[in-house]
Write a protein that holds these residues in place. Sequence first.
Motif, PDB file in Angstrom:
ATOM      1  N   ALA A 177     -14.537  -7.047 -14.864  1.00 21.18           N
ATOM      2  CA  ALA A 177     -14.598  -5.754 -15.550  1.00 21.18           C
ATOM      3  C   ALA A 177     -15.413  -5.884 -16.838  1.00 21.18           C
ATOM      4  CB  ALA A 177     -13.191  -5.254 -15.866  1.00 21.18           C
ATOM      5  N   TRP A 178     -16.083  -4.802 -17.222  1.00 21.14           N
ATOM      6  CA  TRP A 178     -16.931  -4.813 -18.410  1.00 21.14           C
ATOM      7  C   TRP A 178     -16.087  -4.668 -19.676  1.00 21.14           C
ATOM      8  CZ3 TRP A 178     -21.063  -6.126 -20.850  1.00 21.14           C
ATOM      9  CH2 TRP A 178     -21.427  -5.494 -22.037  1.00 21.14           C
ATOM     10  N   ILE A 179     -16.104  -5.697 -20.533  1.00 19.18           N
ATOM     11  CA  ILE A 179     -15.427  -5.647 -21.836  1.00 19.18           C
ATOM     12  C   ILE A 179     -16.344  -6.170 -22.941  1.00 19.18           C
ATOM     13  CG2 ILE A 179     -13.080  -5.810 -20.922  1.00 19.18           C
ATOM     14  CD1 ILE A 179     -13.179  -8.839 -21.501  1.00 19.18           C
ATOM     15  N   GLY A 180     -17.631  -6.362 -22.617  1.00 20.06           N
ATOM     16  CA  GLY A 180     -18.577  -6.935 -23.559  1.00 20.06           C
ATOM     17  C   GLY A 180     -19.078  -8.277 -23.058  1.00 20.06           C
ATOM     18  N   SER A 181     -20.072  -8.822 -23.754  1.00 21.53           N
ATOM     19  CA  SER A 181     -20.690 -10.084 -23.329  1.00 21.53           C
ATOM     20  C   SER A 181     -20.157 -11.292 -24.095  1.00 21.53           C
ATOM     21  CB  SER A 181     -22.207 -10.001 -23.491  1.00 21.53           C
ATOM     22  OG  SER A 181     -22.760  -8.993 -22.685  1.00 21.53           O
ATOM     23  N   ASN A 182     -20.266 -11.279 -25.409  1.00 21.80           N
ATOM     24  CA  ASN A 182     -19.783 -12.364 -26.255  1.00 21.80           C
ATOM     25  C   ASN A 182     -18.830 -11.760 -27.278  1.00 21.80           C
ATOM     26  OD1 ASN A 182     -21.583 -14.762 -25.396  1.00 21.80           O
ATOM     27  ND2 ASN A 182     -23.049 -13.106 -25.765  1.00 21.80           N
ATOM     28  N   LEU A 183     -17.619 -12.295 -27.357  1.00 23.11           N
ATOM     29  CA  LEU A 183     -16.559 -11.608 -28.066  1.00 23.11           C
ATOM     30  C   LEU A 183     -15.793 -12.555 -28.988  1.00 23.11           C
ATOM     31  CD1 LEU A 183     -15.213 -10.177 -24.725  1.00 23.11           C
ATOM     32  CD2 LEU A 183     -16.734  -8.958 -26.274  1.00 23.11           C
ATOM     33  N   GLN A 184     -15.304 -11.997 -30.062  1.00 24.65           N
ATOM     34  CA  GLN A 184     -14.442 -12.767 -30.952  1.00 24.65           C
ATOM     35  C   GLN A 184     -13.464 -11.826 -31.638  1.00 24.65           C
ATOM     36  OE1 GLN A 184     -15.800 -14.906 -34.696  1.00 24.65           O
ATOM     37  NE2 GLN A 184     -15.479 -16.649 -33.319  1.00 24.65           N
ATOM     38  N   THR A 185     -12.235 -12.288 -31.797  1.00 20.88           N
ATOM     39  CA  THR A 185     -11.243 -11.450 -32.456  1.00 20.88           C
ATOM     40  C   THR A 185     -10.121 -12.290 -33.031  1.00 20.88           C
ATOM     41  OG1 THR A 185      -9.719  -9.583 -32.155  1.00 20.88           O
ATOM     42  CG2 THR A 185      -9.974 -11.063 -30.298  1.00 20.88           C
ATOM     43  N   PRO A 186      -9.683 -11.963 -34.253  1.00 17.09           N
ATOM     44  CA  PRO A 186      -8.460 -12.579 -34.764  1.00 17.09           C
ATOM     45  C   PRO A 186      -7.270 -11.875 -34.129  1.00 17.09           C
ATOM     46  CG  PRO A 186      -9.313 -11.031 -36.368  1.00 17.09           C
ATOM     47  CD  PRO A 186     -10.284 -11.032 -35.219  1.00 17.09           C
ATOM     48  N   ILE A 187      -6.255 -12.633 -33.776  1.00 16.65           N
ATOM     49  CA  ILE A 187      -5.124 -12.021 -33.073  1.00 16.65           C
ATOM     50  C   ILE A 187      -3.802 -12.567 -33.588  1.00 16.65           C
ATOM     51  CG2 ILE A 187      -6.478 -11.735 -30.969  1.00 16.65           C
ATOM     52  CD1 ILE A 187      -4.729 -14.068 -29.808  1.00 16.65           C
ATOM     53  N   ARG A 188      -2.775 -11.821 -33.282  1.00 12.41           N
ATOM     54  CA  ARG A 188      -1.401 -12.278 -33.471  1.00 12.41           C
ATOM     55  C   ARG A 188      -0.594 -11.945 -32.223  1.00 12.41           C
ATOM     56  NH1 ARG A 188      -0.432 -10.178 -39.682  1.00 12.41           N
ATOM     57  NH2 ARG A 188      -1.122 -12.073 -40.762  1.00 12.41           N
ATOM     58  N   VAL A 189       0.405 -12.757 -31.970  1.00 12.65           N
ATOM     59  CA  VAL A 189       1.300 -12.548 -30.843  1.00 12.65           C
ATOM     60  C   VAL A 189       2.694 -12.286 -31.403  1.00 12.65           C
ATOM     61  CG1 VAL A 189       2.206 -13.477 -28.686  1.00 12.65           C
ATOM     62  CG2 VAL A 189      -0.058 -14.198 -29.506  1.00 12.65           C
ATOM     63  N   TRP A 190       3.215 -11.090 -31.133  1.00 12.48           N
ATOM     64  CA  TRP A 190       4.523 -10.702 -31.644  1.00 12.48           C
ATOM     65  C   TRP A 190       5.542 -10.679 -30.520  1.00 12.48           C
ATOM     66  CZ3 TRP A 190       5.147 -10.628 -36.723  1.00 12.48           C
ATOM     67  CH2 TRP A 190       4.017 -10.441 -37.536  1.00 12.48           C
ATOM     68  N   VAL A 191       6.711 -11.233 -30.788  1.00 11.76           N
ATOM     69  CA  VAL A 191       7.805 -11.184 -29.822  1.00 11.76           C
ATOM     70  C   VAL A 191       8.989 -10.480 -30.473  1.00 11.76           C
ATOM     71  CG1 VAL A 191       7.054 -13.288 -28.668  1.00 11.76           C
ATOM     72  CG2 VAL A 191       8.765 -13.433 -30.486  1.00 11.76           C
ATOM     73  N   VAL A 192       9.732  -9.752 -29.653  1.00 10.57           N
ATOM     74  CA  VAL A 192      10.947  -9.071 -30.116  1.00 10.57           C
ATOM     75  C   VAL A 192      12.074  -9.501 -29.190  1.00 10.57           C
ATOM     76  CG1 VAL A 192      12.067  -6.875 -30.589  1.00 10.57           C
ATOM     77  CG2 VAL A 192       9.612  -7.125 -30.998  1.00 10.57           C
ATOM     78  N   THR A 193      13.094 -10.100 -29.760  1.00 11.70           N
ATOM     79  CA  THR A 193      14.200 -10.625 -28.969  1.00 11.70           C
ATOM     80  C   THR A 193      15.138  -9.503 -28.533  1.00 11.70           C
ATOM     81  OG1 THR A 193      15.466 -11.063 -30.989  1.00 11.70           O
ATOM     82  CG2 THR A 193      14.100 -12.853 -30.135  1.00 11.70           C
ATOM     83  N   ALA A 194      16.055  -9.849 -27.652  1.00 12.63           N
ATOM     84  CA  ALA A 194      16.971  -8.846 -27.112  1.00 12.63           C
ATOM     85  C   ALA A 194      17.820  -8.195 -28.195  1.00 12.63           C
ATOM     86  CB  ALA A 194      17.868  -9.488 -26.058  1.00 12.63           C
ATOM     87  N   ASP A 195      18.062  -8.920 -29.290  1.00 12.29           N
ATOM     88  CA  ASP A 195      18.853  -8.336 -30.375  1.00 12.29           C
ATOM     89  C   ASP A 195      17.998  -7.622 -31.410  1.00 12.29           C
ATOM     90  OD1 ASP A 195      17.661 -10.519 -31.521  1.00 12.29           O
ATOM     91  OD2 ASP A 195      19.511 -11.494 -32.173  1.00 12.29           O
ATOM     92  N   GLY A 196      16.705  -7.397 -31.079  1.00 16.72           N
ATOM     93  CA  GLY A 196      15.841  -6.584 -31.916  1.00 16.72           C
ATOM     94  C   GLY A 196      15.126  -7.308 -33.036  1.00 16.72           C
ATOM     95  N   LYS A 197      15.197  -8.625 -33.067  1.00 15.45           N
ATOM     96  CA  LYS A 197      14.538  -9.375 -34.122  1.00 15.45           C
ATOM     97  C   LYS A 197      13.071  -9.634 -33.766  1.00 15.45           C
ATOM     98  CE  LYS A 197      18.753 -11.654 -35.713  1.00 15.45           C
ATOM     99  NZ  LYS A 197      19.468 -12.940 -35.925  1.00 15.45           N
ATOM    100  N   ARG A 198      12.194  -9.325 -34.710  1.00 18.07           N
ATOM    101  CA  ARG A 198      10.746  -9.502 -34.510  1.00 18.07           C
ATOM    102  C   ARG A 198      10.305 -10.832 -35.111  1.00 18.07           C
ATOM    103  NH1 ARG A 198       9.398  -5.663 -37.434  1.00 18.07           N
ATOM    104  NH2 ARG A 198       8.757  -6.824 -39.282  1.00 18.07           N
ATOM    105  N   ALA A 199       9.398 -11.534 -34.404  1.00 18.71           N
ATOM    106  CA  ALA A 199       8.905 -12.812 -34.905  1.00 18.71           C
ATOM    107  C   ALA A 199       7.444 -12.995 -34.506  1.00 18.71           C
ATOM    108  CB  ALA A 199       9.744 -13.965 -34.356  1.00 18.71           C
ATOM    109  N   LEU A 200       6.710 -13.705 -35.347  1.00 17.19           N
ATOM    110  CA  LEU A 200       5.324 -14.070 -35.043  1.00 17.19           C
ATOM    111  C   LEU A 200       5.341 -15.339 -34.210  1.00 17.19           C
ATOM    112  CD1 LEU A 200       2.239 -13.732 -35.489  1.00 17.19           C
ATOM    113  CD2 LEU A 200       2.506 -15.168 -37.529  1.00 17.19           C
ATOM    114  N   ALA A 201       4.933 -15.240 -32.947  1.00 15.36           N
ATOM    115  CA  ALA A 201       4.932 -16.405 -32.057  1.00 15.36           C
ATOM    116  C   ALA A 201       3.687 -17.251 -32.251  1.00 15.36           C
ATOM    117  CB  ALA A 201       5.030 -15.953 -30.604  1.00 15.36           C
ATOM    118  N   SER A 202       2.536 -16.608 -32.421  1.00 12.26           N
ATOM    119  CA  SER A 202       1.272 -17.319 -32.585  1.00 12.26           C
ATOM    120  C   SER A 202       0.276 -16.404 -33.277  1.00 12.26           C
ATOM    121  CB  SER A 202       0.681 -17.752 -31.231  1.00 12.26           C
ATOM    122  OG  SER A 202       1.559 -18.595 -30.518  1.00 12.26           O
ATOM    123  N   GLY A 203      -0.726 -17.017 -33.872  1.00 15.95           N
ATOM    124  CA  GLY A 203      -1.832 -16.265 -34.452  1.00 15.95           C
ATOM    125  C   GLY A 203      -3.045 -17.167 -34.516  1.00 15.95           C
TER     126      GLY A 203
END
Length: 456
Positions: A177-203
């Motif tokens: 699928a077309w999403i561009g040719s050469n790409l870069q982006t800073p990212i974060r991965v957020w997880v929310v546990t069953a009890d509603g707590k938010r945490a940064l898993a990776s960045g």
Amino acid sequence: MKQTLLQAAALAALFSTALGAPSAAGAAVSADEAAKLKTTLTPLGAERAGNKDGSIPPWDGGMSKAPAGYKSGEPRPDPFPSEKPLLSINAKNMDQHAAKLSDGVKALMKKYPDFRIDVYPTHRTAAAPQWVYDNTFKNAIRAKLVDGGHGTENAYGGIPFPIPKDGYEVFQNQRLAWIGSNLQTPIRVWVVTADGKRALASGGIETMSRPYYDPEGSLEKFDGYYQLGKFVATEPGSKAGESILAHDNLNAGVPRSLWQYLVGQRRVRKAPSVAYDTPDAVTSGIGLVDEAFMLFGPIDKHQLKLIGKKEMYIPYSNNKASTAKVAELFTPNTLNPALVRWELHRVWEVEATLAEGKRHVVPKRKYYLDEDTWQIILFDGWDAKGELWRTNFTLTLLAPDIPALVGFVMWGGYDLQTGAYYMNMASNELPTQYKTVPSIPRSAFSSEQLANEGTR
């Protein structure tokens, strides 16, 4: 005797089609069929016309002009800031709209009474450069499936099978699928546990080169590696320096190459186990490796059956969500419904069921691919007991500066049994966003370079 053999062959062919086997020889379409890409179909193979009641409009070229004053890498603004939802669907009224809802969305509504989807007017915003359209037209009459439906040959620089015959061709379209040719982006991965707590898993930083979409390349020069990607973690401190590198080839006979750099080991190693149903460490194990980017790595443990096309409510053009505050978007139980845009679109439905003799913790999945982009927008997964277990999504980012509607970012999933969820490739509260960059040399995607970038 000859008649008996012919009947047996016909029955075998019918049986294979019913099981979702790839079309015989993966033949390209005729020139007459391909001509539809310039009349009744869009250049990428979607229906150009709207639906009967007008709730899905005709495709008029999409959005291919950046907002005035926009600079590459800046967070992209909401393209429709003044629009209000046409309707909201929740557990109370979902039966009225059940035919246009995925099983996963309905399960979320039943599980969480406060969960809803806000449905906005449909805009067919997807677009691509003209050279991608031109290559797609060429691919239609030359591309073929190989490797039992898990590989493609004679395709370059466009959608390989814009007029698909089976689920295998649809999935090759997704991979390319077309999403561009050469790409870069800073990212974060957020997880929310069953009890509603938010945490940064990776960045960290995600970098990708897609040689298949090199505008200066050609079918004759293309060596089969359609995608080279790496992720280098920068946060949290416990993961800083960890990195992963993948080389993907269109020929399924060429095994994908994947390496990891683990800070504790201080070395790069091959990582063949990072595939299929291995828990994804980047998402703290909530997601599976082959759920990454909505589809990551081979899918040869399942057989694919094209169910057909249908109208469905799916997340679309979610620039508003991409710029929301973290605390506002990642709420207990689900993403904040008020910040997620849903629209009515036509999708291709593909069912994946476990192939004979194979093992996978998710033996059945249903995938829904946007007809205008060929990207998986939603998919659901069932466990070995036949119980709905997982529902995954990508919010999609409208990037008219590329131009593209990108499902490569803001993807994640809900574990319906534990109640945890996550979203990967989020750029919320970061100064820059998904962007195209100049051509990246192959040396930037070497295992040696991975070690250099991971060392701290």
